[in-house]
Structures are given as structure tokens and as C-alpha cells.
Design an enzyme around this catalytic site. Structure first.
Site, PDB file in Angstrom:
ATOM      1  N   GLU A 214      -0.366  -4.222  11.662  1.00 24.45           N
ATOM      2  CA  GLU A 214       0.393  -3.869  10.463  1.00 24.45           C
ATOM      3  C   GLU A 214       1.853  -4.266  10.678  1.00 24.45           C
ATOM      4  O   GLU A 214       2.568  -4.602   9.736  1.00 24.45           O
ATOM      5  CB  GLU A 214       0.268  -2.364  10.235  1.00 24.45           C
ATOM      6  CG  GLU A 214       0.876  -1.878   8.961  1.00 24.45           C
ATOM      7  CD  GLU A 214       0.689  -0.375   8.801  1.00 24.45           C
ATOM      8  OE1 GLU A 214      -0.390   0.033   8.349  1.00 24.45           O
ATOM      9  OE2 GLU A 214       1.622   0.379   9.134  1.00 24.45           O
TER      10      GLU A 214
ATOM     11  N   HIS B 164       3.576  -4.965   3.988  1.00 29.32           N
ATOM     12  CA  HIS B 164       3.585  -5.453   5.371  1.00 29.32           C
ATOM     13  C   HIS B 164       3.148  -6.908   5.402  1.00 29.32           C
ATOM     14  O   HIS B 164       2.395  -7.357   4.538  1.00 29.32           O
ATOM     15  CB  HIS B 164       2.606  -4.651   6.240  1.00 29.32           C
ATOM     16  CG  HIS B 164       2.945  -3.201   6.368  1.00 29.32           C
ATOM     17  ND1 HIS B 164       3.984  -2.751   7.145  1.00 29.32           N
ATOM     18  CD2 HIS B 164       2.386  -2.097   5.812  1.00 29.32           C
ATOM     19  CE1 HIS B 164       4.043  -1.424   7.071  1.00 29.32           C
ATOM     20  NE2 HIS B 164       3.088  -0.998   6.267  1.00 29.32           N
TER      21      HIS B 164
ATOM     22  N   ASP C 145      -4.615 -10.924   0.273  1.00 29.01           N
ATOM     23  CA  ASP C 145      -3.286 -11.538   0.348  1.00 29.01           C
ATOM     24  C   ASP C 145      -2.545 -11.404  -0.981  1.00 29.01           C
ATOM     25  O   ASP C 145      -3.076 -11.749  -2.044  1.00 29.01           O
ATOM     26  CB  ASP C 145      -3.413 -13.016   0.742  1.00 29.01           C
ATOM     27  CG  ASP C 145      -2.051 -13.639   1.030  1.00 29.01           C
ATOM     28  OD1 ASP C 145      -1.169 -12.928   1.541  1.00 29.01           O
ATOM     29  OD2 ASP C 145      -1.887 -14.837   0.748  1.00 29.01           O
ATOM     30  N   HIS C 146      -1.318 -10.871  -0.891  1.00 26.75           N
ATOM     31  CA  HIS C 146      -0.501 -10.625  -2.086  1.00 26.75           C
ATOM     32  C   HIS C 146      -1.193  -9.697  -3.076  1.00 26.75           C
ATOM     33  O   HIS C 146      -1.140  -9.892  -4.290  1.00 26.75           O
ATOM     34  CB  HIS C 146      -0.039 -11.941  -2.733  1.00 26.75           C
ATOM     35  CG  HIS C 146       1.004 -12.614  -1.893  1.00 26.75           C
ATOM     36  ND1 HIS C 146       0.698 -13.288  -0.739  1.00 26.75           N
ATOM     37  CD2 HIS C 146       2.355 -12.644  -2.013  1.00 26.75           C
ATOM     38  CE1 HIS C 146       1.825 -13.730  -0.191  1.00 26.75           C
ATOM     39  NE2 HIS C 146       2.844 -13.346  -0.934  1.00 26.75           N
TER      40      HIS C 146
ATOM     41  N   HIS D 236       0.846  -1.198   0.000  1.00 28.82           N
ATOM     42  CA  HIS D 236       0.000   0.000   0.000  1.00 28.82           C
ATOM     43  C   HIS D 236       0.879   1.245   0.000  1.00 28.82           C
ATOM     44  O   HIS D 236       2.095   1.151   0.164  1.00 28.82           O
ATOM     45  CB  HIS D 236      -0.961   0.016   1.208  1.00 28.82           C
ATOM     46  CG  HIS D 236      -0.321   0.256   2.541  1.00 28.82           C
ATOM     47  ND1 HIS D 236      -1.040   0.452   3.699  1.00 28.82           N
ATOM     48  CD2 HIS D 236       0.990   0.318   2.931  1.00 28.82           C
ATOM     49  CE1 HIS D 236      -0.230   0.631   4.715  1.00 28.82           C
ATOM     50  NE2 HIS D 236       0.998   0.551   4.286  1.00 28.82           N
TER      51      HIS D 236
ATOM     52  N   CYS E 136       5.416   7.039   3.917  1.00 24.97           N
ATOM     53  CA  CYS E 136       4.293   6.201   3.452  1.00 24.97           C
ATOM     54  C   CYS E 136       3.688   6.747   2.160  1.00 24.97           C
ATOM     55  O   CYS E 136       2.825   6.119   1.552  1.00 24.97           O
ATOM     56  CB  CYS E 136       3.201   6.100   4.513  1.00 24.97           C
ATOM     57  SG  CYS E 136       3.771   5.359   6.029  1.00 24.97           S
TER      58      CYS E 136
ATOM     59  N   HIS F 131       4.817   0.167  -0.483  1.00 26.04           N
ATOM     60  CA  HIS F 131       5.670  -0.686   0.358  1.00 26.04           C
ATOM     61  C   HIS F 131       4.733  -1.720   0.962  1.00 26.04           C
ATOM     62  O   HIS F 131       3.515  -1.601   0.830  1.00 26.04           O
ATOM     63  CB  HIS F 131       6.368   0.140   1.447  1.00 26.04           C
ATOM     64  CG  HIS F 131       5.408   0.794   2.394  1.00 26.04           C
ATOM     65  ND1 HIS F 131       4.771   1.984   2.110  1.00 26.04           N
ATOM     66  CD2 HIS F 131       4.916   0.389   3.582  1.00 26.04           C
ATOM     67  CE1 HIS F 131       3.971   2.295   3.104  1.00 26.04           C
ATOM     68  NE2 HIS F 131       4.021   1.351   4.008  1.00 26.04           N
TER      69      HIS F 131
END
Lengths: 144, 141
Positions: free
Chosen positions: A124, A41, A79-80, A14, A33, A39
Site C-alpha cells: 500500500e 495510494h 487501476d484509477h 479507498h 482512514c 484517499h
């Protein structure tokens, strides 16, 4: 009342950017950010269901059923994935920990048919998490 | 649905559990090895929970760019790598138990201007933790 918690982990990317802010304002408010490349998490999600155990099965709800709901509603969506571009429920929102947790709450709440969704906790990182809880106090008054 | 945000911080400090209100023998009986006159230390882990409306422009309850320096200034700088009994004024008058430490941290952080301080939790070790919440201002081990 018993609370049971199931944990799942997903990885996603995100970045934070508000198109109504100037470039300078985006950098000031969101800091690193705001990097447009994004980037990622390793998110850890803990979902808590509250209820009374069924007298026959001894379960508040079937954890297999909860696992399937989490797979369908959260893992397959997030996810991913890139949270800014690939999750329609987050469209128009900054994908902060607070907003992602709230979207997960809204996705899960109508799917929990046995027991009641009590808390969504989204990490996060090990140093930062958001909690979503119901507005109304729980029956036993343990959490406002 | 309500949303809260919790951030974790760490600091290391030493303390000694001892009160002049008790005799030497009573201090030893009540506090045991924690009353060793030279003090001892812990790696404290502090969780700070804030709540409030999520700003639709930023997606945030409060910007961590504000919370982090505030906690740094109010708690980490004055407490980290210090002997609490001697170097934090409040513990000259009261015993530096982690209950009292939790109250003191809550008092210092309550003035955070951008969100409501809902709760703090402090772990003295991985086995002992203490929480204080806004509503009840109640400490429990």
C-alpha cells in the site's frame, strides 16, 4: 522448483468505514482512514508463480501470459478506481491491504494454469504490505 | 490462503562489536573495523510481520493504531539514537551484532497482544539483512 515474480503498479482510492459501527467507533478504529472523501495510494503488486521450467521453453510460464492476466484481472478492475464503490469483489468488505490482497489472490489463483500461484504481495506504501500465500506448505518446504 | 501484514520502521543507532571473551588481538582479527572502540552507527530498517485471521468487522489482522505505538515503545524509543552497547542493558552481556539485535527485537515484540508475531527482518545496511521467524527461531544472514 523456481519462483518467478512479476510486478505491476496501480493507483486507487479507498476509505475505511463499517456501517455497523457508530460514527465515534469508526473514527476510533479507523482514524484518519475513516475520512468519507477517501484517499489514495500507489499500490505495488508482486505476484509470484512457482513451478518447474518447461524443458522445451525453459520457462515456468510465459511472462506475457502473466502480464495479460494481471492486466485483465487486476489493472482493469482496480487501476484509477475507488475500491469501496467500483470493485464488486470488495463489496461488503473494508478495503484494507489484507482484504485487497486476498481478493487479488482469489481472482488470480484460478487463472494460473501453468505453475502455481505462490504469493501475492501488495504494497500500500513502501512501509506497509500484505502477503497472501497458500495454506499448504510448498513442495520444497521453504515457506510454511 | 493465509494472510500476513508487514510494517517497516527505521531507527539509527551505534554499536561496537567486541567481546571480553576474546583478547584484543582476537577481537581485532574477528571483528575488524567493527571493533573500533568508539563505535560506529547504522540506519537500521526493521520489518515486522504479523499474521492471524482477518477480522471481518475491521478488515485487519491487527490495527496499525496498536502495532505502531507498541513497536515505538518496545524498540524505537529504547534503540533510536542510542549506543546499543552502553544504553541497552541486553548488550552489556552479549555482542551487539545484528544477529543478536534481531533476537532481542523479536523477544521484545513477541508479546504483541493482537496478532501472532511471524517474523522480523532487520537491515543493518542496504547490503546486510537478518531475519528471525517464529517457527524455527533461526537467524540467517
Amino acid at each position: 522448483m523456481i519462483r518467478i515474480t512479476r510486478k505491476v503498479e496501480f493507483s486507487a482510492s479507498h476509505f475505511y468505514h463499517n456501517p455497523s459501527f457508530s460514527a465515534e467507533e469508526n473514527r476510533r478504529v479507523f482514524g484518519k482512514c475513516n475520512n468519507p472523501h477517501g484517499h489514495g495510494h500507489n499500490y505495488v503488486l508482486e505476484v509470484t508463480i512457482a513451478g518447474e521450467p518447461d524443458p522445451t521453453t525453459g520457462m515456468v510460464l510465459d511472462l506475457k501470459e502473466l502480464k495479460d492476466i494481471l492486466q485483465r484481472e487486476v489493472m482493469e478492475r482496480m487501476d484509477h478506481r475507488h475500491l469501496n464503490y467500483e470493485v464488486p469483489e470488495l463489496a461488503g468488505q473494508i478495503p484494507t491491504c489484507e482484504n485487497v490482497a486476498a481478493v487479488i489472490w482469489k481472482l488470480l489463483e484460478p487463472k494460473i494454469k501453468t505453475g502455481k500461484l505462490d504469493r501475492v504481495r501488495l504494497y500500500e506504501s513502501p512501509d506497509l504490505f500484505a502477503d497472501c500465500t497458500a495454506d499448504a506448505p510448498c513442495e520444497d518446504g521453504a515457506r510454511a | 490462503m493465509r494472510v500476513s501484514l508487514t510494517r517497516r520502521y527505521r531507527f539509527a543507532a551505534s554499536h561496537r562489536l567486541y567481546t571480553t571473551k576474546l583478547s584484543e588481538a582476537e577481537n581485532k582479527r574477528v571483528y575488524g573495523k567493527c571493533s573500533n572502540p568508539y563505535g560506529h552507527g547504522h540506519n537500521y530498517v526493521l520489518q515486522v510481520t504479523i499474521s492471524g485471521p482477518v477480522d471481518s468487522a475491521t478488515g485487519m489482522i491487527a490495527n496499525l493504531g496498536e502495532l505502531d505505538p507498541f513497536v515505538q515503545r518496545e524498540v524505537i524509543e529504547p534503540f533510536d539514537q542510542k549506543f546499543l552497547n552502553e544504553e541497552v542493558g541486553e548488550f552489556r552481556e552479549q555482542v551487539a551484532t545484528t544477529e543478536n539485535l534481531a533476537r532481542e527485537i523479536f523477544r521484545r515484540l513477541k508479546s504483541f497482544p493482537s496478532a501472532r508475531l511471524e517474523r522480523i527482518r532487520i537491515e543493518e545496511t542496504s547490503k546486510n539483512s537478518f531475519e528471525i521467524a517464529d517457527e524455527a527461531e533461526e537467524v540467517r544472514a
